[in-house]
Enzyme design. Structure first.
Site, PDB file in Angstrom:
ATOM      1  N   HIS A 232       0.839  -1.201   0.000  1.00 18.24           N
ATOM      2  CA  HIS A 232       0.000   0.000   0.000  1.00 18.24           C
ATOM      3  C   HIS A 232       0.875   1.252   0.000  1.00 18.24           C
ATOM      4  CE1 HIS A 232      -2.898   3.056   1.070  1.00 18.24           C
ATOM      5  NE2 HIS A 232      -2.230   3.315   2.186  1.00 18.24           N
ATOM      6  N   HIS A 275      -1.953   7.471   6.665  1.00 15.08           N
ATOM      7  CA  HIS A 275      -0.568   7.596   7.129  1.00 15.08           C
ATOM      8  C   HIS A 275      -0.156   9.068   7.152  1.00 15.08           C
ATOM      9  CE1 HIS A 275       2.365   4.480   8.162  1.00 15.08           C
ATOM     10  NE2 HIS A 275       3.313   5.336   7.829  1.00 15.08           N
ATOM     11  N   ARG A 283       0.854   3.769  16.540  1.00 16.96           N
ATOM     12  CA  ARG A 283       0.522   4.048  17.939  1.00 16.96           C
ATOM     13  C   ARG A 283      -0.637   5.033  18.045  1.00 16.96           C
ATOM     14  NH1 ARG A 283       6.555   3.023  19.497  1.00 16.96           N
ATOM     15  NH2 ARG A 283       6.895   4.078  17.514  1.00 16.96           N
ATOM     16  N   TYR A 313      -2.271  -8.996  12.433  1.00 14.82           N
ATOM     17  CA  TYR A 313      -2.652  -7.584  12.444  1.00 14.82           C
ATOM     18  C   TYR A 313      -2.238  -6.907  11.133  1.00 14.82           C
ATOM     19  CZ  TYR A 313      -2.269  -2.666  14.161  1.00 14.82           C
ATOM     20  OH  TYR A 313      -2.360  -1.304  14.338  1.00 14.82           O
TER      21      TYR A 313
END
Length: 350
Positions: A232, A275, A283, A313
């Site tokens: 990605h 992002h 976090r 995950y």
């Protein structure tokens, strides 16, 4: 679309007056539809498709395309950029509307809410020490996901005893301290009965990177980034501000529509996919997710940092980001919350 309508009318040997009578509108409107000076309504599109025997989906697509082009025709490159930003949101919304929650998700959400109801009956036995211990574990695991090598005991010594652990970097010490302070901050937000917004998100991120990359703490990135081990590619830096604006709009539109677990997981996945920061995205995304969960009366969903859990995950996130399949990620977060609730309940009942 105007040519399509005109050709279809002529093939049916209908005059504009006759077509107007069949639809129940003024004849002049038909002429305007055909010369492009006026756009029919969605209801009129449906009637035109039926009378002229045009495939409704094809006609509707042409109608939508005409509306989009009309809105951005004078915007040039900016219009194209806006269209590219909107594309991902449109794709997601279309996918989300096509399918309801799977039976697996519905089942686990029911189990989660049953456990939460039982936990609510034991809330009077909750204590600061229980919360403190679980929050310490959360800081340890969340940092471990990102490569921090402090053990749980060392994390405790750094946070609660103020000690320096030999052989560990200053960054690892700051990551532990900063994350624990960020947990304290989101608890303050909960006490203020806040509404999630950009300012609070940037404040959380500022705490995460404080003293580590101070020049980027609490600020959106200005450079393009790549996610290690992922196919990605996050949006270009000039698209980040608009993507984040849309992010909070989406939250406001859906916060009272979605189950809190789904809402929290969605906000987590959407943030880490954009992002928006140079570092600390994981976090910050997990803290934001848990802020939403805590606000709705759930407990912190503590994703473990061991190899197997971390890979599950990351793989579920990858599927959500590259194939628009969020099922695995939503299930992963739901299972994590269920496990966290069960553990919390078992501790309190003791």
């Amino acid at each position: 679309m105007n040519t399509l309508l005109k050709n279809a009318r002529k093939q049916k040997n209908l005059k504009t007056r006759e077509l107007a009578q069949l639809i129940g509108i003024d004849q002049a409107l038909i002429s305007k539809f055909e010369n492009g000076s006026r756009k029919p309504t969605k209801e009129q599109i449906k009637k035109l498709a039926e009378i002229l025997e045009i495939n409704y989906e094809i006609l509707l697509i042409e109608w939508i395309k005409a509306r989009i082009l009309y809105e951005i025709k004078d915007e040039g490159e900016l219009g194209l950029k806006a269209l590219l930003i909107a594309e991902e949101e449109i794709r997601y919304n279309a996918s989300f509307k096509r399918k309801k929650l799977s039976k697996n998700l519905q089942a686990i959400l029911k189990e989660i809410d049953d456990i939460k109801k039982e936990l609510d009956n034991f809330r009077q036995f909750d204590s600061f020490r229980i919360a403190q211990a679980l929050e310490l574990e959360y800081t340890f695991e969340s940092n471990r996901i990102e490569g921090n090598t402090l053990t749980l005991r060392e994390t405790d010594l750094v946070i609660n005893e103020g000690l320096t652990v030999s052989g560990k970097s200053m960054r690892e010490h700051l990551e532990a301290i900063n994350h624990q302070e960020a947990i304290g901050y989101i608890k303050q937000l909960l006490e203020r009965n806040f509404t999630l917004n950009e300012r609070e998100l940037l404040s959380i991120h500022n705490l995460i990177l404080r003293g580590i990359i101070p020049e980027d703490a609490g600020k959106y990135r200005k450079v393009q980034v790549m996610i290690k081990g992922s196919s990605h590619t996050p949006p270009q830096p000039y698209l980040v501000s608009k993507a984040m604006e849309d992010y909070f709009i989406w939250f406001l539109e859906n916060k009272n529509k979605l189950h809190p677990i789904i809402l929290a997981a969605e906000m987590h996945e959407r943030l880490v996919t954009i992002h928006p920061f140079i570092d600390g995205n994981g976090r910050t995304s997990r803290l934001l997710m848990n802020l939403i969960l805590l606000q709705s009366g759930y407990v912190i969903a503590n994703i473990k940092g061991d190899y197997d859990t971390r890979m599950e995950y990351y793989n579920s996130l990858e599927a959500a980001q590259t194939s628009n399949n969020k099922e695995d990620f939503l299930l992963f977060i739901a299972r994590t919350e269920k496990e966290s609730l069960e553990r919390y309940l078992s501790i309190i009942k003791q």
